[in-house]
Design a protein around this motif. Structure first.
Motif, short mmCIF file in Angstrom:
data_model
loop_
_atom_site.label_atom_id
_atom_site.label_comp_id
_atom_site.label_asym_id
_atom_site.label_seq_id
_atom_site.Cartn_x
_atom_site.Cartn_y
_atom_site.Cartn_z
N TYR A 18 0.97 -1.30 -0.08
CA TYR A 18 -0.01 -0.18 0.07
C TYR A 18 0.90 1.20 -0.05
N ALA A 19 0.71 2.02 -1.01
CA ALA A 19 1.60 3.25 -1.04
C ALA A 19 0.73 4.49 -1.29
N PRO A 20 0.12 5.01 -0.23
CA PRO A 20 -0.73 6.09 -0.26
C PRO A 20 -0.08 7.47 -0.87
N GLY A 21 1.24 7.42 -0.81
CA GLY A 21 1.92 8.78 -1.25
C GLY A 21 1.97 9.05 -2.67
N ALA A 22 1.36 7.58 -3.53
CA ALA A 22 1.50 7.90 -4.84
C ALA A 22 0.36 8.67 -5.14
N GLY A 23 -0.71 8.76 -4.38
CA GLY A 23 -1.82 9.38 -4.63
C GLY A 23 -2.95 8.14 -5.09
N PRO A 24 -4.13 8.97 -5.13
CA PRO A 24 -5.46 7.91 -5.29
C PRO A 24 -5.33 7.16 -6.68
N SER A 25 -4.74 7.51 -7.71
CA SER A 25 -4.63 7.06 -9.02
C SER A 25 -3.83 5.78 -8.86
N ALA A 26 -3.03 5.61 -7.89
CA ALA A 26 -2.12 4.50 -7.66
C ALA A 26 -2.71 3.46 -6.75
N TRP A 27 -3.96 3.64 -6.23
CA TRP A 27 -4.68 2.70 -5.63
C TRP A 27 -5.25 1.54 -6.30
N PRO A 28 -5.40 0.39 -6.33
CA PRO A 28 -5.90 -0.65 -7.06
C PRO A 28 -7.57 -0.21 -7.31
N ASP A 29 -7.96 -0.39 -8.58
CA ASP A 29 -9.35 -0.02 -8.83
C ASP A 29 -10.26 -1.16 -8.04
N GLU A 30 -9.67 -2.17 -7.61
CA GLU A 30 -10.44 -3.09 -6.88
C GLU A 30 -10.94 -2.41 -5.45
N LEU A 31 -9.68 -1.55 -5.05
CA LEU A 31 -10.12 -1.06 -3.60
C LEU A 31 -10.89 0.27 -3.71
N ARG A 32 -10.74 0.99 -4.83
CA ARG A 32 -11.81 2.10 -4.76
C ARG A 32 -12.93 1.72 -5.10
N ARG A 33 -13.20 0.44 -5.61
CA ARG A 33 -14.75 -0.12 -5.87
C ARG A 33 -15.27 -0.05 -4.63
N ILE A 34 -14.62 -0.63 -3.66
CA ILE A 34 -15.44 -1.11 -2.32
C ILE A 34 -14.99 -0.20 -1.18
N ALA A 35 -14.22 0.86 -1.19
CA ALA A 35 -13.92 1.52 -0.07
C ALA A 35 -14.41 3.03 -0.48
N ARG A 36 -15.15 3.50 0.85
CA ARG A 36 -15.50 4.90 0.77
C ARG A 36 -14.36 5.82 0.59
N PRO A 37 -14.63 7.02 0.24
CA PRO A 37 -13.63 7.96 -0.02
C PRO A 37 -12.83 8.40 1.19
N GLU A 38 -13.97 8.60 2.31
CA GLU A 38 -13.34 8.80 3.52
C GLU A 38 -12.84 8.18 4.32
N VAL A 39 -12.86 6.76 4.20
CA VAL A 39 -12.06 5.49 4.78
C VAL A 39 -10.46 5.78 4.17
N LEU A 40 -10.55 5.92 2.71
CA LEU A 40 -9.16 6.04 1.88
C LEU A 40 -8.55 7.25 2.21
N GLU A 41 -9.18 8.33 2.71
CA GLU A 41 -8.54 9.77 3.24
C GLU A 41 -7.95 9.63 4.64
N ARG A 42 -8.58 8.95 5.45
CA ARG A 42 -8.08 8.62 6.61
C ARG A 42 -6.85 7.57 6.80
N TRP A 43 -6.98 6.60 5.72
CA TRP A 43 -5.81 5.70 5.75
C TRP A 43 -4.41 6.52 5.06
N GLY A 44 -4.73 7.42 4.25
CA GLY A 44 -3.47 8.18 3.90
C GLY A 44 -3.19 9.38 4.43
N ALA A 45 -3.79 9.68 5.75
CA ALA A 45 -3.79 10.78 6.23
C ALA A 45 -2.23 11.05 7.11
N VAL A 46 -1.76 9.70 7.33
CA VAL A 46 -0.23 9.79 7.84
C VAL A 46 0.51 8.95 7.23
#
Length: 365
Positions: A18-46
């Motif tokens: 998992y490399a949140p520093g690469a930005g949302p475009s680097a996240w797997p499509d499968e993850l963006r399909r099942i995870a709410r944006p606010e959850v992914l935002e919290r994951w990448g906040a630190v």
């Protein structure tokens, strides 16, 4: 009695860095399909990089049915679920299968979004909420859950976070006495923490002999022994000249106090086998306060006290009164923390060319 590691299950899973520093475009499509944006935002906040963040995914429906963000401190024997998205039960099964395959002894789950019912259905038990601390820094989720994958687990003590960068020794001693029933949990607060630190400190650190003496003074009925395989002053390598000398004077005074109070100071290195034997003693409430370096678990070589209070196959279970919020840690990382035997053996040798081990054994009876 302990049980061996279970045979890894046949539950399918995939592990993806998992490399949140690469930005949302680097996240797997499968993850963006099942995870709410606010959850992914919290994951990448630190920046969770020091804890090797990874996605453990459960396949299904031609993609991912579920995924969990998993991290862990280096040198330890656990995996932490930060969050699970999609089919939550499937995500939990996948992480447990992954932990068993990696021969980890424990999986913990931060209670950001999971309900107690879903955690229980996945075989996780609720953790005791931490005691109120003396710091305003966020402590993480209000709830957490644990599942042991090897052994029978250990009895859960109270958790309290130190309120300063230097009072870890005092907090570990107080936690030991809370667990032994000598101190009431509600009386462990910042005043108690700093009062005991003041009695034990070598300014600002607590060295082993001074800490043992302070424990005996505070609780005369508790048996206290100190293990330190040197007669030289310790924890002073970063100082020189007068700054070193006056602290060395205080350490010599602590040794004189130990002799006067009848606190044994063994000039021996407490072995890992002896440490395990001490905290495993049946019918006794024995604890080992152990000095470790944080170089392995946190990446900086700073001496730090942890409380050793239980064992499972291949690991010693500790309470760490400090956690690194900057790396995404919460109290769930520091509570009931299993540290692999070899890692604990290595990280508890401190110093320069001559490595020493400092420990305080408290027997609450």
């Amino acid at each position: 009695m302990t049980t061996p590691h279970p045979v890894p299950s046949a539950v399918p899973y995939a592990v993806v860095p998992y490399a949140p520093g690469a930005g949302p475009s680097a996240w797997p499509d499968e993850l963006r399909r099942i995870a709410r944006p606010e959850v992914l935002e919290r994951w990448g906040a630190v920046d969770r990089t020091p804890h090797a963040p990874r996605l453990v995914a459960a396949p299904g429906g031609g993609g991912w049915a579920a995924a969990a963000l998993v991290t862990a401190r280096p040198g330890t024997a656990y995996a932490k679920i930060v969050d699970a998205v999609g089919d939550v039960p499937a995500a939990a099964r996948a992480v447990v299968a992954y932990a068993e395959e990696q021969r980890l002894v424990q999986v913990v789950w931060e209670g950001w979004t999971v309900s107690g019912e879903d955690a229980a259905a996945a075989g996780f038990a609720p953790l005791r909420p931490p005691l109120p601390g003396g710091t305003d820094e966020p402590a993480g989720p209000r709830t957490g859950y644990v599942r042991w994958t090897a052994g029978e687990g250990v009895a859960e003590p109270a958790y309290y976070r130190q309120s300063t960068h230097f009072s870890c020794g005092a907090v570990t001693a107080l936690l030991a006495q809370v667990r032994a029933g000598v101190v009431r949990p509600e009386s462990l607060d910042r005043e108690a923490e700093l009062t005991l630190w003041r009695d034990a400190t070598n300014f600002p650190a607590c060295e082993p002999v001074g800490l043992g003496v302070a424990v005996r003074r505070r609780w005369p009925s508790s048996s206290v022994e100190v293990f330190l395989d040197t007669e030289e002053p310790v924890l002073l390598d970063h100082l020189d000249g007068d700054e070193r000398e006056w602290r060395a004077v205080l350490q010599r005074a602590s040794r004189a106090d130990a002799d006067r109070l009848g606190v044994p100071v063994h000039g021996l290195r407490l072995s890992l086998a002896e440490l395990r034997e001490a905290v495993e003693a049946p019918g006794r409430c024995r604890h080992v306060l152990l000095l470790v370096s944080l170089a392995t678990m946190q990446g900086f070589d700073v001496p730090h006290w942890v409380l050793c209070h239980g064992t499972v196959p291949g690991a010693v279970v500790v309470e760490d009164p400090w956690f690194n919020t900057g790396a995404g840690e919460t109290w769930v990382d520091a509570h009931l923390l299993p540290v692999a035997d070899a890692s604990l053996d290595a990280m508890s040798l401190l110093g320069g060319e001559v490595r020493v081990r400092g420990a305080v054994l408290i027997d609450g009876g």
